[in-house]
Design an enzyme around this catalytic site. Structure first.
Site, PDB file in Angstrom:
ATOM      1  N   HIS A 125       0.829  -1.208   0.000  1.00  0.00           N
ATOM      2  CA  HIS A 125       0.000   0.000   0.000  1.00  0.00           C
ATOM      3  C   HIS A 125       0.865   1.259   0.000  1.00  0.00           C
ATOM      4  O   HIS A 125       0.589   2.223  -0.722  1.00  0.00           O
ATOM      5  CB  HIS A 125      -0.891   0.039   1.245  1.00  0.00           C
ATOM      6  CG  HIS A 125      -1.873  -1.083   1.349  1.00  0.00           C
ATOM      7  ND1 HIS A 125      -1.779  -2.059   2.306  1.00  0.00           N
ATOM      8  CD2 HIS A 125      -2.973  -1.380   0.614  1.00  0.00           C
ATOM      9  CE1 HIS A 125      -2.783  -2.909   2.167  1.00  0.00           C
ATOM     10  NE2 HIS A 125      -3.520  -2.527   1.148  1.00  0.00           N
ATOM     11  N   GLN A 164      -8.721  -7.152 -10.759  1.00  0.00           N
ATOM     12  CA  GLN A 164      -9.353  -5.919 -10.282  1.00  0.00           C
ATOM     13  C   GLN A 164      -8.930  -4.750 -11.153  1.00  0.00           C
ATOM     14  O   GLN A 164      -9.750  -3.884 -11.506  1.00  0.00           O
ATOM     15  CB  GLN A 164      -8.960  -5.672  -8.831  1.00  0.00           C
ATOM     16  CG  GLN A 164      -9.429  -4.344  -8.276  1.00  0.00           C
ATOM     17  CD  GLN A 164      -9.109  -4.199  -6.806  1.00  0.00           C
ATOM     18  OE1 GLN A 164      -9.823  -4.724  -5.948  1.00  0.00           O
ATOM     19  NE2 GLN A 164      -8.039  -3.504  -6.494  1.00  0.00           N
TER      20      GLN A 164
END
Length: 288
Positions: free
Chosen positions: A45, A158
């Site tokens: 992240h 995704q």
């Protein structure tokens, strides 16, 4: 609205607060980079946030465990919720949007679905998943109105689904796909790695070793699906991984291909270690 003084991170909790902040960025002529997360932040992240900061004037990160992408039998209740720890990991100047479920889903009646792509690969075993992802990301795009949105290659399907969503819904933003962050032994960083036992963690990198072997074969001239997927399966077997699938897919429609052609291909798969399900992929012959 709150300000974490230790990290100089502004934390917003409502749509109204985000829209006020976004309007100020617009007035000041700043570009906004957006990173959508479910929290439990790790170096993967943070690499997305770093990429956003390198390209944009302001960075906003959503931290929201999205209930609509979990099936009733999946791990929504035990998914880690570590907002305070997540805030401490963020670079100073980052803005956080941490809404409640009621804030994100006030009526729970409107949903978004990307047909076709959502039913492939992960969609076979998780038919609910991409409907939930497309829905929450659409809402976040509408709330934040970013100039750029950053996503990780590890979740390659995704990325494909959201690329189609952006194009079909005419969202006024550019998607940026950032390469997967890995540990030294090759295992992709994932919030679900915390569920692995020490013994499982030691075996988990076998899948990536298989992907690397397939990449080597491709670079030597091998383009046949069976040869490439068998390379992954052979290494996975050495690690005693419980494979769900290994697939060589067209990067545009995600349909399985027999050979890698000029469009390139995605080599991906999923496996289980106890109750934990992991995914990984590499891009063969193309860049996203």
């Amino acid at each position: 609205m709150s300000n974490d003084t230790a990290a100089n991170v502004l934390v917003l909790h409502t749509v109204h607060q985000v829209r006020q902040w976004r309007e100020q960025q617009r007035v000041e002529g700043k570009t906004v980079g957006f990173v959508a997360t479910m929290g439990a932040l790790h170096e993967g992240h943070l690499s997305l946030i770093q990429a956003a900061a390198a390209q944009c004037s302001s960075v906003i990160v959503s931290i929201f465990v999205n209930p609509t992408q979990f099936a009733p039998h999946e791990d929504l209740d035990k998914y880690p919720r570590t907002l305070s720890d997540d805030i401490r990991k963020l670079p100073g100047g980052t803005v956080v949007f941490a809404p409640s479920v009621a804030e994100m889903y006030p009526r729970k009646q409107a949903f978004v679905e990307v047909l076709g792509l959502s039913e492939m690969l992960e969609g076979v075993t998780r038919p609910h998943f991409f409907r939930g992802v497309a829905t929450v990301v659409s809402r976040l795009f509408n709330i934040v109105e970013p100039n750029y949105a950053f996503f990780g290659q590890k979740d390659i399907q995704q990325c494909c689904v959201l690329r189609a969503l952006v194009e079909d819904m005419h969202f006024n933003l550019k998607m940026v796909v950032v390469p997967t962050e890995r540990y030294e032994d090759g295992l992709a960083l994932s919030s679900r790695n915390v569920y692995l036992t020490a013994e499982q963690r030691a075996r988990a990198p076998a899948f990536y070793r298989g992907l690397c072997r397939a990449q080597q074969l491709f670079e030597s001239g091998v383009v046949d699906r069976k040869a490439l997927t068998d390379a992954v399966k052979d290494e996975a077997a050495k690690g005693d991984l419980d494979l769900e699938y290994v697939c060589l897919s067209n990067p545009n429609d995600l349909k399985e291909v027999d050979v890698v052609d000029s469009q390139g291909a995605i080599l991906s798969g999923a496996w289980r270690m106890g109750t934990t399900r992991l995914i990984d992929n590499i891009l063969i012959g193309f860049e996203f």
